[in-house]
Design a protein around this motif. Structure first.
Motif, mmCIF file in Angstrom:
data_model
loop_
_atom_site.group_PDB
_atom_site.id
_atom_site.type_symbol
_atom_site.label_atom_id
_atom_site.label_comp_id
_atom_site.label_asym_id
_atom_site.label_seq_id
_atom_site.Cartn_x
_atom_site.Cartn_y
_atom_site.Cartn_z
ATOM 1 N N HIS A 74 0.844 -1.193 0.000
ATOM 2 C CA HIS A 74 0.000 0.000 0.000
ATOM 3 C C HIS A 74 0.880 1.245 0.000
ATOM 4 O O HIS A 74 2.000 1.232 0.518
ATOM 5 C CB HIS A 74 -0.950 0.013 1.206
ATOM 6 N N LYS A 75 0.336 2.310 -0.594
ATOM 7 C CA LYS A 75 1.075 3.562 -0.716
ATOM 8 C C LYS A 75 0.844 4.467 0.482
ATOM 9 O O LYS A 75 1.743 5.180 0.912
ATOM 10 C CB LYS A 75 0.665 4.271 -2.008
ATOM 11 N N THR A 76 -0.368 4.447 1.014
ATOM 12 C CA THR A 76 -0.699 5.302 2.155
ATOM 13 C C THR A 76 -1.345 4.448 3.244
ATOM 14 O O THR A 76 -1.828 3.339 2.988
ATOM 15 C CB THR A 76 -1.683 6.410 1.758
ATOM 16 N N LYS A 77 -1.365 4.968 4.434
ATOM 17 C CA LYS A 77 -1.985 4.255 5.553
ATOM 18 C C LYS A 77 -3.468 4.029 5.282
ATOM 19 O O LYS A 77 -4.039 2.992 5.641
ATOM 20 C CB LYS A 77 -1.801 5.060 6.841
ATOM 21 N N GLN A 78 -4.096 4.973 4.621
ATOM 22 C CA GLN A 78 -5.530 4.875 4.347
ATOM 23 C C GLN A 78 -5.846 3.741 3.360
ATOM 24 O O GLN A 78 -6.940 3.182 3.385
ATOM 25 C CB GLN A 78 -6.057 6.206 3.792
ATOM 26 N N SER A 79 -4.885 3.403 2.501
ATOM 27 C CA SER A 79 -5.139 2.361 1.499
ATOM 28 C C SER A 79 -4.622 0.988 1.925
ATOM 29 O O SER A 79 -4.650 0.040 1.145
ATOM 30 C CB SER A 79 -4.502 2.753 0.165
#
Length: 243
Positions: free
Chosen positions: A161-166
């Motif tokens: 994942h690229k961001t914590k949200q994803s």
């Protein structure tokens, strides 16, 4: 269509020498796997493929079949492929010898899926629970697309994942029940070496990606536990006790 289970069991495991004979509740692990496999296909259709006379003696004394295979077999699947050459079946189910709580119903399901999709490799997976660590290199994680086909398998947590949200909400892990045809196994062994990805990850099913064969995954209930290192035995014994 006839089917059998072949259980690869190597004594000379690098991480856990003698692993197939490790005692679980006082009984060799390989016999737990063989008995559960027998519930799925019948005792006479369960074979243990091994390089060890000691493992063969234990298996035969318990009423199962043993097939001696090359001590230098590259992987468990290569060992299964070698054993399959001596047997006359349509479907060969590879149940890893370190899956002592494998579910017979999942073996039967693997057989049926292979019969329904004869040109696909078949493999099980389940979702990891909150107590399992997706960063553990001992657990192969798998990416399955929405059509239940394997995209990739890795010892790293995948998908990334690229961001914590994803970040993924959960991770899937391999359950080592595989469905093969004779041709699938012959192609695997004829490759003659470990593929690049297979060597990097130390995950044998990745060789089939190099062979351009589709790998169809099927979901099993969570709770699958493999014995990779001696410390895993206590968790397996607890799981057996709770069943």
């Amino acid at each position: 269509m006839s089917s059998c289970v072949i259980i690869p069991a190597r004594y000379a495991s690098s991480r856990f020498p003698g692993k197939p004979l490790a005692k679980i509740h006082g009984r060799p692990m390989i016999l737990w796997v063989a008995e559960l496999s027998a519930e799925a296909v019948g005792r006479e259709h369960v074979y243990v493929a091994t390089e060890s006379e000691l493992i063969a003696e234990v298996v035969i004394s318990a009423g199962f079949n043993a097939i001696m295979t090359d001590p230098e077999a590259l992987t468990g699947t290569d060992r299964v492929a070698e054993a399959a050459q001596k047997l006359d079946y349509d479907v060969f189910i590879n149940v890893q010898g370190d899956e002592p709580i494998v579910r017979p119903e999942d073996i039967r399901r693997c057989i049926q899926i292979k019969l329904d999709h004869p040109y696909d490799i078949v493999c099980g997976y389940c979702w990891m629970n909150d107590k399992e660590d997706p960063t553990s290199v001992n657990v192969p994680k798998v990416v399955v697309n929405e059509a239940d086909m394997m995209v990739y398998m890795s010892r790293l947590p995948v998908p990334g994942h690229k961001t914590k949200q994803s970040a993924p909400g959960k991770y899937a892990k391999q359950v080592c029940i595989y469905g093969f045809s004779r041709s699938d196994l012959a192609q695997y062994r004829a490759f003659g070496r470990k593929s690049y990805l297979e060597s990097c990850e130390d995950i044998e099913i990745l060789r089939y990606l190099e062979l351009n064969l589709s790998i169809r995954m099927f979901e099993t209930p969570s709770g699958s536990l493999a014995v990779d290192i001696p410390e895993d035995i206590s968790a397996v014994e607890e799981a057996i006790f709770l069943r």
